[in-house]
Enzyme design. Structure first.
Site, PDB file in Angstrom:
ATOM      1  N   CYS A   1      -4.068  -7.000  -7.914  1.00 23.61           N
ATOM      2  CA  CYS A   1      -3.554  -5.784  -7.286  1.00 23.61           C
ATOM      3  C   CYS A   1      -2.038  -5.831  -7.452  1.00 23.61           C
ATOM      4  O   CYS A   1      -1.427  -6.889  -7.230  1.00 23.61           O
ATOM      5  CB  CYS A   1      -3.938  -5.735  -5.804  1.00 23.61           C
TER       6      CYS A   1
ATOM      7  N   GLU B   1       2.942  -3.137   2.688  1.00 27.28           N
ATOM      8  CA  GLU B   1       3.605  -1.851   2.955  1.00 27.28           C
ATOM      9  C   GLU B   1       4.300  -1.838   4.316  1.00 27.28           C
ATOM     10  O   GLU B   1       5.225  -1.059   4.533  1.00 27.28           O
ATOM     11  CB  GLU B   1       2.596  -0.710   2.816  1.00 27.28           C
TER      12      GLU B   1
ATOM     13  N   HIS C   1       0.268  -4.808  -5.699  1.00 26.31           N
ATOM     14  CA  HIS C   1       1.052  -5.098  -4.497  1.00 26.31           C
ATOM     15  C   HIS C   1       1.280  -6.610  -4.323  1.00 26.31           C
ATOM     16  O   HIS C   1       2.236  -7.026  -3.664  1.00 26.31           O
ATOM     17  CB  HIS C   1       0.325  -4.605  -3.242  1.00 26.31           C
TER      18      HIS C   1
ATOM     19  N   CYS D   1      -2.428   0.233 -12.144  1.00 25.97           N
ATOM     20  CA  CYS D   1      -3.162   0.139 -10.880  1.00 25.97           C
ATOM     21  C   CYS D   1      -4.485  -0.528 -11.194  1.00 25.97           C
ATOM     22  O   CYS D   1      -5.246  -0.038 -12.039  1.00 25.97           O
ATOM     23  CB  CYS D   1      -3.374   1.549 -10.327  1.00 25.97           C
TER      24      CYS D   1
ATOM     25  N   ASP E   1       0.211   4.888 -10.797  1.00 24.80           N
ATOM     26  CA  ASP E   1      -0.420   4.044  -9.783  1.00 24.80           C
ATOM     27  C   ASP E   1      -0.731   4.952  -8.596  1.00 24.80           C
ATOM     28  O   ASP E   1      -0.190   6.056  -8.485  1.00 24.80           O
ATOM     29  CB  ASP E   1       0.540   2.922  -9.358  1.00 24.80           C
ATOM     30  N   SER E   2      -1.581   4.488  -7.696  1.00 20.71           N
ATOM     31  CA  SER E   2      -1.833   5.249  -6.477  1.00 20.71           C
ATOM     32  C   SER E   2      -0.571   5.307  -5.612  1.00 20.71           C
ATOM     33  O   SER E   2      -0.451   6.184  -4.762  1.00 20.71           O
ATOM     34  CB  SER E   2      -2.972   4.613  -5.682  1.00 20.71           C
TER      35      SER E   2
END
Lengths: 301, 301
Positions: free
Chosen positions: A215, A181, A217, A77, A14-15
């Site tokens: 996504c 984040e 996240h 991702c 993943d990034s």
């Protein structure tokens, strides 16, 4: 330098940290594998960048995991899957799976089958010919997809859903990754941003039945998404691709790698391209368990 | 390949678009120079990454501008200045200026001089000796610095301000860059995020007199910062480093490059490491004028 190994090894990248939500669902389902996870944290985010840059970053991440001995690659991702899946499949000599096809399939599986839906006149201006019944048909089930700007602009989800008979409204949500984040996963500001994004999507698609989290996240704010939808009076079915991707990975191992021995002592190895301290700290909330050893790796850039 | 040139050429770089606010102030003040601007957009943001990664990125950006013929380098990025100014100065054979020292100097210039401030008892527990006056002294002027996480963690502003006799409260504001890049520069969500960040900083520093914007994105939300401070009942003096940096650059040219000829037909050349289309679109709002030609450049990564 490739690490010698004899047992099934799954590479996951993943990034950044989001892909750990996919690893979280892989671990109990395919517990007999060694895992190598790469978070390309020095070059994150991918989601606000161009196709050319994302393909370049994703290819170098994928090649690193191949060199480390991966027998199978999971692109955990959405942005890298949307923009670079075909390039990675063409480049790597091992099976490669992304998160978009499994996510779209999960949305299709949970959408009400056509027989349970109320039929609509597809075109109210159509005049039935004499002797023929009126032209009644059902509209396809409608899914709202939330994702990064790059994923939305690729239309990868709309295409995958359309192939499964579903219509999609795609909504770019560039602020959600920074909010997650920042750790504001249950914060009034995040609730207000979600209210804005969801209201805009629902305004164009009031008949949507399903919300697809495009996504990795976003599962961390799933409770807040659910309560926001309830406040808006639209309690959609929420789908994320993590578990569906883990299931698809298990199926792929059965069909394409049936002879690789299971690991008697499964290992998990983590690599990050930026601060390993930050990776350990943030990553544990995505994986749902502490991360002990993270190795720093330089992929250039 | 270096571009041949005979006239004063100023290189300016930032991780993205924010440095264009510095270029905006350089253009009228040093109108006789050629400018080369680099936005390292493929690797942005710098502000959430580690020192090692930021130094690596900033050095390659600086070297690129040197190779393009820059006679002087302006690091128009607070994070790159905070983490990599010394490394870049050691690496490049041309004068290098950052935004932190000029920003700190601007804050010092606008802070009330000591004679105008109300004296405080430095330590109320100190008992004056018989026959001596009470130990009265003035507290140093206090500045609140808003910046990215990496800039704050470097304490570069606190050190620069301390050298000028000012105390600093440093506040990391990781959500402000994403909000500005989303275009929410006058949005209730941004106002609420500012209210939270500013309230937290003011709670520890109610006697602050000055607010220093330690990120080149923040001037775009200066009106919203001002109105939020007024709502909070703390109308601080707001300082940004763009104009101060332009002034310091002009002074540096006078002292260190007095013999370089002025350009009779000044040019502006823009480079970006990711999408030039996005750079043109977003960059024009930072520069305050349209950006015509932007060149794509690959710095690796």
């Amino acid at each position: 330098m490739p690490t010698p190994h004899h047992n099934l090894t799954i590479g996951v990248f993943d990034s950044g940290f989001g892909g750990l939500t996919v690893l979280h669902d892989l671990l109990p389902l395919i517990s007999y594998a060694n895992y190598i996870y790469l978070g390309d944290t020095a070059r994150l985010p991918y989601g606000s960048k161009s196709r050319a840059t994302i393909v370049r970053y994703a290819l170098s991440s994928a090649r690193f995991l191949l060199a480390q001995g991966a027998d199978l690659l999971v692109i955990a991702c959405n942005t890298a899957t949307a923009l670079a899946l075909e390039e990675i499949r063409a480049d790597l000599p091992i099976p490669v799976i992304g998160v978009i096809q499994p996510g779209a399939q999960a949305a299709a599986n949970t959408t009400n089958p056509p027989k349970n839906r109320v039929p609509h006149l597809r075109d109210s201006l159509t005049v039935a010919k004499v002797g023929e019944p009126p032209q009644i048909s059902t509209e396809p089930p409608h899914v709202i997809v939330l994702a990064t700007t790059a994923t939305i602009q690729s239309h990868a989800y709309a295409q995958a859903l359309k192939a499964l008979g579903l219509e999609a409204t795609e909504k770019a949500c560039p602020l959600l990754v920074p909010l997650v984040e920042e750790g504001w996963t249950n914060h009034p500001v995040t609730a207000e941003v979600l209210r804005i994004y969801l209201s805009e999507a629902l305004a164009t698609t009031p008949h949507a039945t399903t919300l697809l989290l495009g996504c990795t996240h976003y599962p961390l704010i799933r409770p807040l998404i659910q309560s926001t939808l309830e406040t808006l009076g639209h309690p959609l079915q929420i789908i994320d691709s993590a578990y569906a991707t883990a299931q698809a990975t298990a199926a792929l191992i059965t069909t394409q790698l049936p002879n690789l021995p299971q690991s008697p002592h499964p290992t998990q190895t983590f690599y990050a391209t930026d601060s390993v301290e930050k990776f350990q700290r943030l990553g544990s909330s995505f994986l749902g368990q502490p991360l002990n050893q993270v190795h720093l790796i330089d992929l250039g850039g």
